[in-house]
Every structure is written in C-alpha cells, then in structure tokens.
Enzyme design. Structure first.
Site, PDB file in Angstrom:
ATOM      1  N   LYS A 193       0.860  -1.198   0.000  1.00  8.80           N
ATOM      2  CA  LYS A 193       0.000   0.000   0.000  1.00  8.80           C
ATOM      3  C   LYS A 193       0.888   1.236   0.000  1.00  8.80           C
ATOM      4  CE  LYS A 193      -3.964   2.050   2.460  1.00  8.80           C
ATOM      5  NZ  LYS A 193      -4.859   1.979   3.637  1.00  8.80           N
TER       6      LYS A 193
ATOM      7  N   SER B 153      -9.907   2.065   2.391  1.00  8.63           N
ATOM      8  CA  SER B 153      -8.991   2.808   1.562  1.00  8.63           C
ATOM      9  C   SER B 153      -7.953   1.945   0.836  1.00  8.63           C
ATOM     10  CB  SER B 153      -8.238   3.839   2.420  1.00  8.63           C
ATOM     11  OG  SER B 153      -7.432   3.195   3.393  1.00  8.63           O
TER      12      SER B 153
ATOM     13  N   SER C  61     -10.411  -0.184   6.606  1.00  8.06           N
ATOM     14  CA  SER C  61      -9.741  -0.137   5.300  1.00  8.06           C
ATOM     15  C   SER C  61      -9.021  -1.387   4.854  1.00  8.06           C
ATOM     16  CB  SER C  61      -8.754   1.021   5.274  1.00  8.06           C
ATOM     17  OG  SER C  61      -9.447   2.200   5.005  1.00  8.06           O
TER      18      SER C  61
HETATM   19  N1  GLN Z   1     -13.546   4.549   5.526  1.00  9.07           N
HETATM   20  C1  GLN Z   1     -13.011   4.989   6.783  1.00  9.07           C
HETATM   21  C2  GLN Z   1     -12.566   6.425   6.671  1.00  9.07           C
HETATM   22  O1  GLN Z   1     -12.688   6.980   5.618  1.00  9.07           O
HETATM   23  C3  GLN Z   1     -11.884   4.109   7.216  1.00  9.07           C
HETATM   24  C4  GLN Z   1     -10.645   4.377   6.469  1.00  9.07           C
HETATM   25  C5  GLN Z   1      -9.510   3.553   6.970  1.00  9.07           C
HETATM   26  O2  GLN Z   1      -9.699   2.563   7.663  1.00  9.07           O
HETATM   27  N2  GLN Z   1      -8.314   4.021   6.662  1.00  9.07           N
HETATM   28  O3  GLN Z   1     -12.123   7.010   7.625  1.00  9.07           O
END
Ligand code: GLN
Length: 493
Positions: free
Chosen positions: A78, A159, A183
């Site tokens: 990532k 994400s 995410s």
């Molecule tokens: N979708 C959640 C957010 O936008 C979690 C994102 C994540 O876990 N990095 O904060």
C-alpha cells in the site's frame, strides 16, 4: 496452473522445491501487471527493477539454503508505507514527489524475510475513504463484475482498494494494507479475498504515513486465511521506534489456522442487525453461524449497546487526529510546494492545491471538534463513548471467544456512487469501526456471493492480541464456505 494463480503457501513450497525460480514467479506477476494495471489502476508505481533484484537475491538464498520465510514471494505494498528510495504518495498530490529516505518497519521486516516488492498500491488519499475514489491517482476498478452489467465499473472498497484489487486480480500473491476504521476488512470483502486488521500495537506504525494514530494498524491481504497468517507473522512484532507497539512475542499464526474450534463460543452481537441490511447479508451471517456450529463451536447472542455510537464517535476522533497529523504537510518539509514570497501564503497555496476535497473535509471537521469551546462537547465526549464501546467488548469477551458479524452492509457499488453524500459513504464502515475504536483484531473472510454475483464477507472480531483464535475460527469458516469463485478480470483471462 499459472504461477499467478497459486496461493502464497503453495508458491512458497514450490519455490523451496525449486519447481520454478523466484525470478520466474516475479516475471509472471510483472507481465500480469503490465497487461491489467492500465485498466485496474491498482498500482500507482510498479517497481520492476527492485522486484527483479529482490527475486534474484531470493533465488540465491534459496540455492544456499538460508532463505527467509517469504523468500521470493511477490507482494503489493500500500502506498502509505514509506519505502526507501521508492516514491510514496499516500494517494495525495501533496506527496506525489516524495521519495522517503527510510523504510517503514513493517516493509523492512517483509524485506528481511525475503519478500519481493512489485510496487506501491493505490489507495484513498491519506487512507480516507471507502471506495478508493478519493485517490489523486485515479480510481481503482474492482476486478469483479455485476452479473448482466459487465460494463459497470465497481469500486474495490477502500482505503486499501489497490492492495485488495491487486490480490484479487492475481497481480500479487499478497499485499499490505492499513486499517483505521475498516480499510483492510471492507476492501477484502468487496474483492472476495481475506484481510486482517490485527490488534492495535501488533504491527509497528513507524514509517507508515499517519492518518489517525490511535486507530491506524497495518495488516495483510491474501487470497486465503492461511496466507494472511503467514504474512502477519513477518509484519508483526515489537518496535522501539513506535511507542504504542506491543512488546509481545509473535505467535505462529499459521499453526493457529489448523487448530480445532470445538467448544469455542461464538458471540452474535444483537446490535449488528442493522435496519435496512439486505436480506442476503443477514442470511449469509446465519449460514456462517451454522457452519461454525457444524465445526463444533457454540453460538450465543451478546449485546454491544454502545455500538450504535461507533460511527459518530469515529468521525470525531479520526478527523481530530488527522487534522493534527496532516499539519506537517506545509510545503516546507515534505513533498510538493507552491512557491510564494510570503510564508503563510506558501502554506495556504500548497495545502489548497495539494489536498483533495475529502481530506480538506476531514481537516475542517477535526479542527472544529478540537477548537476551544467545542473540545469538551465533541472530542472529549467521543473519547468517553469510545471507552464505553471498549467496555462492551470486554464484557462480551468474558462470555464468548470471538464475535461473528457481516463485514460490510453491502457488496461493491459503482464508481461514483455515494460521492455526493459523505454520510452514505461513511456508513460502509458501520460494522468495522467498532473493533477499530476498541483496538481489537478483526478479519474478513470471503463467504459467499450475492444475487448479482458479487462477493460478500463475514467478519470475526477477537480479544486483544488473540489473533490466533481469530485465525482458527476464520480458517474453519473458510473451509466451510468453500469460496472458490474468481473475479472476471484476472491474470491470464
Ligand atoms: N472509511 C473509513 C474512513 O474513511 C476508514 C478508512 C480507513 O480505515 N483508513 O475514515
């Protein structure tokens, strides 16, 4: 069988048996990436030269007989993990030119164990999002197609959308992700693969671009639970450079996947029966329970009364920490700069042009909830509710060993959907956020397809630092579900 189709465990065995070389395995993946990445956009940067030299080193180590546990295994990283000498963007324009002079602890450990890095995977900007639509490097396409609507492009979740899509489409044997509120788990569910967020503190956060420091955790994606276990063992471990990293031995997670689950108690949290949840997700959840009972576990309903505040408190705590963490991107120290003679104007122009709309929204929310006069009403209150969410889990884990829930309230949706309504987008994480707020380990296991042929995942949440039980139950669930479906877009098809 194509080399890109193998599980990580199988590839490891065959590499050791010298049935093929690490160079050949890497080449097969690089070819698949060349063919499919222009379409899927799962990788922001492909590190072909690095991959080839790592593969060569792995082949030498295999020949010498001193190869590490991941020797020659091609992975996607990532693009939130700093990689020495390799551009690390966090999916943001502001970091587009950033080449870190250091390596994150997690990726350093993967390198130590012999892994091959194919490239840096796409993600929502600064890991803020559930669809990969907020990346400054463009959206990622989910390799799965809705039945009868093959032209529609679906999101891979977020994400860590690039990581999940790369693994599902066979453009890597595994990948790293990070999970702040879901995410790893939500994109794993959307792409029909497995992904685990370990206990907060299990993996070092050092060298990972920070989003919300009290929630961020690294974890692996792979096509099987066992493969996740193999990767997590290399990623986890104490790191003196991260003060929240836990000084505990890292167990053999792979062995835990073979444990019997006879007599284990599985909790079904009543509050996760969210109103409006599609019937097919509810049914899959019940089927999951039945599978675990067949494997010898007992089921029991539990209550997590403060779960309903999970999302609301997450969207105070996470933006608050993000607004503070992102203050460092000022055009002076990292990444891009928009010049000006006036220092304040340099900051303003750099941040105005460098950050996308979702990141700006989070900075505004975070700055607001931390401001004098609102701090007590929002941030402090949210922290108190967070303690209650954790207490609910502690109470539940005095009676059960692991909790079973759906991973997400829907299957993958179309690119562009939910974009004009941030709250609709935030609701994706309704089932994943509570475990994040409580710092608990949680995995998503692919468990079935919906009526449109899209993958659905089930989530298992465990006690702090008890990833072993989570892996044991996840492996049992995986065996029972027998999920062998493949996405329509994948290497060689
Ligand atoms: N979708 C959640 C957010 O936008 C979690 C994102 C994540 O876990 N990095 O904060």
């Amino acid at each position: 069988m194509r080399l890109t189709e193998l599980t990580l465990a199988e590839a490891r065995k065959r590499l050791r048996g010298r049935e093929f070389s690490a160079a050949e395995l890497t080449e097969a993946h690089l070819e698949a990436i060349a063919a499919l990445n222009p379409r899927l956009n799962a990788y922001i940067t492909v590190t072909e030269e690095l991959a080839k030299s790592q593969a060569e080193a792995a082949d030498q180590a295999l020949a010498r007989g001193d190869a590490g546990p991941l020797a020659g295994i091609p992975l996607a990283i990532k693009d939130l993990f700093c990689t020495e000498g390799v551009r690390t963007t966090a999916g943001s324009r502001i970091l587009a030119p950033f080449v870190p002079p250091y390596e994150s602890t997690v990726t350093a450990q993967l390198k130590r164990d012999g892994a091959v890095f194919l490239g840096k995977a796409n993600l929502d900007e600064f890991a803020m999002g559930s669809s990969n639509m907020t990346s400054a490097f463009g959206p990622v396409e989910n390799p799965w197609k809705r039945k009868g609507a093959e032209a529609a492009k679906l999101v891979p979740g977020g994400s860590s959308g690039g990581s999940a899509a790369a693994v599902a489409a066979q453009l890597a044997l595994g990948a790293t992700g990070t999970d702040t509120g879901g995410s790893i788990r939500q994109p794993a569910a959307f792409c029909g693969i497995a992904g685990i967020k370990p206990t907060y503190g299990r993996c070092s956060r050092w060298g990972i671009v920070a989003f919300a420091s009290s929630l961020d955790q690294a974890g692996p994606f792979a096509r099987t639970v066992e493969d996740c276990a193999i990767l997590l063992r290399s990623m986890a471990g104490h790191d003196p450079k991260d003060s929240t990293s836990a000084d505990r031995p890292v167990p053999d997670y792979e062995a835990a996947c073979r444990r019997s689950i006879k007599g284990l108690k599985i909790g079904i949290p009543r509050e996760y029966r969210a109103p409006g949840m599609p019937a097919e997700i509810e049914e899959l959840w019940e089927r999951g329970m039945a599978w675990l009972k067949d494997a010898g576990a007992d089921a029991q309903e539990v209550s997590l009364p403060h779960t309903k505040y999970g999302l609301a408190t997450y969207y105070i705590v996470a933006p608050a920490e993000a607004s503070s963490n992102l203050a460092r991107y000022d055009g002076v120290r990292f990444g891009m700069r928009v010049e000006s003679d006036d220092l304040l104007e340099l900051y303003e122009r750099t941040r105005a042009q460098g950050f996308g709309p979702e990141v700006k929204r989070r900075i505004l929310i975070g700055t607001y909830v931390l401001s004098a006069g609102y701090y007590e009403a929002y941030y402090l209150r949210a922290q108190k509710v967070r303690a209650l969410i954790l207490r609910d889990f502690t109470e539940a884990f005095s009676r059960v060993d692991v909790l079973l829930t759906p991973t997400a309230p829907s299957a993958a949706f179309e690119q562009g959907a939910k974009m004009d309504d941030p709250v609709q987008m935030y609701l994706n994480d309704i089932f994943t956020v509570p475990a994040s707020m409580a710092g608990l380990p949680a995995i998503s296991v692919p468990a079935g397809l919906d009526a449109q042929g899209l993958p659905l995942g089930l989530q298992l949440i465990g006690r702090p630092f008890d990833e072993e039980t989570v892996f044991a139950v996840a492996a049992a669930l995986e065996r029972a579900a027998g999920f062998t479906h493949l996405p329509q877009i994948r290497a060689g098809v």
